[in-house]
Write an enzyme that holds these catalytic residues in place. Structure first.
Site, short mmCIF file in Angstrom:
data_model
loop_
_atom_site.label_atom_id
_atom_site.label_comp_id
_atom_site.label_asym_id
_atom_site.label_seq_id
_atom_site.Cartn_x
_atom_site.Cartn_y
_atom_site.Cartn_z
N ASN A 12 0.87 -1.18 0.00
CA ASN A 12 0.00 0.00 0.00
C ASN A 12 0.90 1.23 0.00
O ASN A 12 1.48 1.57 1.02
CB ASN A 12 -0.89 -0.04 1.26
CG ASN A 12 -1.70 1.23 1.42
OD1 ASN A 12 -1.82 2.03 0.50
ND2 ASN A 12 -2.29 1.41 2.60
N TRP A 13 1.01 1.86 -1.16
CA TRP A 13 1.92 3.00 -1.28
C TRP A 13 1.36 4.27 -0.63
O TRP A 13 2.07 5.27 -0.52
CB TRP A 13 2.24 3.28 -2.75
CG TRP A 13 2.96 2.18 -3.47
CD1 TRP A 13 3.37 0.98 -2.95
CD2 TRP A 13 3.36 2.17 -4.84
NE1 TRP A 13 3.99 0.23 -3.91
CE2 TRP A 13 4.00 0.93 -5.09
CE3 TRP A 13 3.23 3.08 -5.90
CZ2 TRP A 13 4.53 0.59 -6.34
CZ3 TRP A 13 3.75 2.75 -7.14
CH2 TRP A 13 4.39 1.51 -7.36
N LYS A 14 0.10 4.24 -0.27
CA LYS A 14 -0.58 5.43 0.30
C LYS A 14 -0.36 6.63 -0.65
O LYS A 14 -0.34 6.45 -1.85
CB LYS A 14 -0.09 5.71 1.71
CG LYS A 14 -0.14 4.46 2.58
CD LYS A 14 0.04 4.75 4.04
CE LYS A 14 0.12 3.44 4.81
NZ LYS A 14 0.06 3.62 6.24
N HIS A 98 -9.43 0.83 5.03
CA HIS A 98 -8.14 1.08 5.70
C HIS A 98 -8.40 2.00 6.91
O HIS A 98 -9.24 2.90 6.83
CB HIS A 98 -7.16 1.72 4.72
CG HIS A 98 -5.77 1.77 5.27
ND1 HIS A 98 -5.36 2.72 6.17
CD2 HIS A 98 -4.71 0.94 5.08
CE1 HIS A 98 -4.09 2.49 6.49
NE2 HIS A 98 -3.67 1.42 5.86
N GLU A 100 -6.85 4.46 8.01
CA GLU A 100 -6.70 5.90 7.73
C GLU A 100 -7.98 6.45 7.11
O GLU A 100 -8.39 7.57 7.38
CB GLU A 100 -5.48 6.12 6.82
CG GLU A 100 -4.19 5.93 7.60
CD GLU A 100 -3.00 5.54 6.77
OE1 GLU A 100 -3.03 5.66 5.54
OE2 GLU A 100 -2.01 5.08 7.38
N GLU A 169 -5.06 -5.21 10.64
CA GLU A 169 -4.06 -4.16 10.82
C GLU A 169 -4.32 -3.43 12.14
O GLU A 169 -5.15 -2.51 12.17
CB GLU A 169 -4.13 -3.16 9.67
CG GLU A 169 -3.89 -3.76 8.31
CD GLU A 169 -3.35 -2.74 7.33
OE1 GLU A 169 -2.30 -2.98 6.75
OE2 GLU A 169 -3.98 -1.66 7.17
N GLY A 175 2.59 2.17 10.67
CA GLY A 175 3.51 3.29 10.47
C GLY A 175 4.24 3.71 11.74
O GLY A 175 4.86 4.77 11.78
N SER A 214 3.60 -2.22 10.30
CA SER A 214 5.07 -2.23 10.45
C SER A 214 5.70 -3.58 10.08
O SER A 214 6.72 -3.98 10.65
CB SER A 214 5.47 -1.80 11.88
OG SER A 214 5.04 -0.48 12.11
N GLY A 235 2.86 -1.11 4.25
CA GLY A 235 2.90 0.31 3.91
C GLY A 235 4.33 0.76 3.70
O GLY A 235 4.89 0.64 2.61
C1 PEP Z 1 -0.76 0.08 6.07
O1 PEP Z 1 -0.98 1.27 6.12
O2 PEP Z 1 -1.53 -0.68 5.46
C2 PEP Z 1 0.44 -0.42 6.75
C3 PEP Z 1 0.46 -1.66 7.13
O3 PEP Z 1 1.46 0.49 6.96
P1 PEP Z 1 2.91 0.18 7.61
O4 PEP Z 1 3.43 -1.09 7.00
O5 PEP Z 1 3.73 1.36 7.25
O6 PEP Z 1 2.70 0.04 9.08
#
Ligand code: PEP
Length: 256
Positions: A12-14, A98, A100, A169, A175, A214, A235
Site C-alpha cells: 500500500n503506497w498510500k 483502511h 486511515e 491491521e 507506520g 510495520s 505500507g
Molecule cells: C498500512 O498502512 O496498510 C500499513 C500496514 O502500513 P505500515 O506497513 O507502514 O505500518
C-alpha cells in the site's frame, strides 16, 4: 501460513509516488519478485499513477490494486472513482476500510460494507482492513472491535469464497515501527478464521487473512509462519522494492 492458501503480499503506497517514480518502483518490484512463483504480489499506487503503472506491469506477475473506490457506478461524486473505472485500467484489487480512511475520512462499517458489495459485484477483489486502536486494545476490546468490523461485510464476501482477502491491521502498529507480536497477531487471525468457518468450510480454507502494521524484512519470518497469517499488507516497507521483495521472498521460502 498454511499450504492450502497461496501467500499474498500487497504493498500500500498510500499518498507516495507519482506516475514517474511509481513506474520505476513497480518495474523494480516486478523484476525483484519475478522468481517468487508461489506468492501472489500486488501493488497499490495512488490513483494518478495507476494507468502508467498498469502499463509497466504488463507481462509481469504483479497485480494492480487501488487504495479506495466509490461504491456507485457513476454520477455526481466529485473527486471519486468508480469500480468500472478501476477495472478498465487493469485494477484487479482494491483496498477497502483502511484505518486511515475510517479515521480521517469518516468511513463507517456501513460505508465499508457498501464498498465491499460494490467491489464484489463489479468483480474487483477487495482487501478489507480491520483492526483495533491502542485504546481499544488496552481496554481489552480487541476481539470485539474486530468482530464488529468483520460482521459488517462477512456475509457479502461469502458469495465467492477466496475472492476477497481480509487484512488485520492493528491501528497502533501502522507506520509506528511497533509490530504486533506473533501471538497477538495469531490470536486475532484465529478469531477471524473461526468467523469465516462459521459461514462455511470453503470460506475458512480459501480466504487469505493478511497481517499489516510495520511488517518488514526483519519481522516477516515470525509472523508469516503463524498458521492463520496468509501474507501481508505493507505500507512503509513497500516503498523500497528491495524491502518489499524481501518480504515476498520470506513468504516464498515458507510456502516452499
Ligand atoms: C498500512 O498502512 O496498510 C500499513 C500496514 O502500513 P505500515 O506497513 O507502514 O505500518
Amino acid at each position: 501460513m498454511n499450504q492450502a492458501r497461496r501467500p499474498l503480499i500487497a504493498g500500500n503506497w498510500k499518498m507516495n509516488h507519482g506516475a514517474a517514480s511509481g513506474v520505476q518502483l513497480a518495474s523494480d518490484v516486478a523484476r525483484t519478485t519475478a522468481a517468487f512463483g508461489s506468492v501472489d504480489v500486488v501493488v497499490a499506487p495512488p490513483f494518478s499513477a495507476l494507468w502508467k503503472v498498469a502499463d509497466a506491469l504488463q507481462g509481469s506477475r504483479v497485480e494492480l490494486s487501488a487504495q479506495n473506490m466509490h461504491p456507485k457506478a457513476s454520477g455526481a461524486f466529485t473527486g471519486e472513482v468508480a469500480p468500472g473505472m478501476l477495472l478498465e485500467i487493469g485494477c484487479k484489487w482494491v483496498i477497502l476500510g483502511h484505518s486511515e480512511r475510517r479515521a480521517m475520512f469518516g468511513e463507517s462499517d456501513a460505508v465499508v460494507a457498501e464498498k465491499v458489495k460494490a467491489a464484489m459485484d463489479a468483480g474487483i477483489r477487495p482487501i478489507v482492513c480491520v483492526g483495533e486502536t491502542l485504546d481499544e486494545r488496552e481496554r481489552g476490546d480487541t476481539l470485539n472491535v474486530v468482530k464488529r468490523q468483520l460482521n459488517a461485510f462477512l456475509s457479502i464476501i461469502a458469495d465467492k469464497p477466496g475472492f476477497a482477502a481480509i487484512a488485520y491491521e492493528p491501528v497502533w502498529a501502522i507506520g509506528t515501527g511497533k509490530v504486533a507480536t506473533t501471538a497477538e497477531a495469531q490470536e486475532v487471525h484465529a478469531m477471524i478464521r473461526a468467523s469465516l468457518a462459521a459461514i462455511g468450510p470453503a470460506m475458512a480454507e480459501k480466504t487469505r487473512i493478511l497481517y499489516g502494521g510495520s511488517l518488514s524484512p526483519k519481522n516477516a519470518d515470525g509472523l508469516l509462519r503463524e498458521p492463520d497469517i496468509d501474507g501481508g499488507l505493507i505500507g512503509g516497507a513497500s516503498l523500497k522494492a528491495e524491502d518489499f521483495s524481501k518480504v515476498a521472498e520470506t513468504a516464498q521460502k515458507i510456502a516452499g
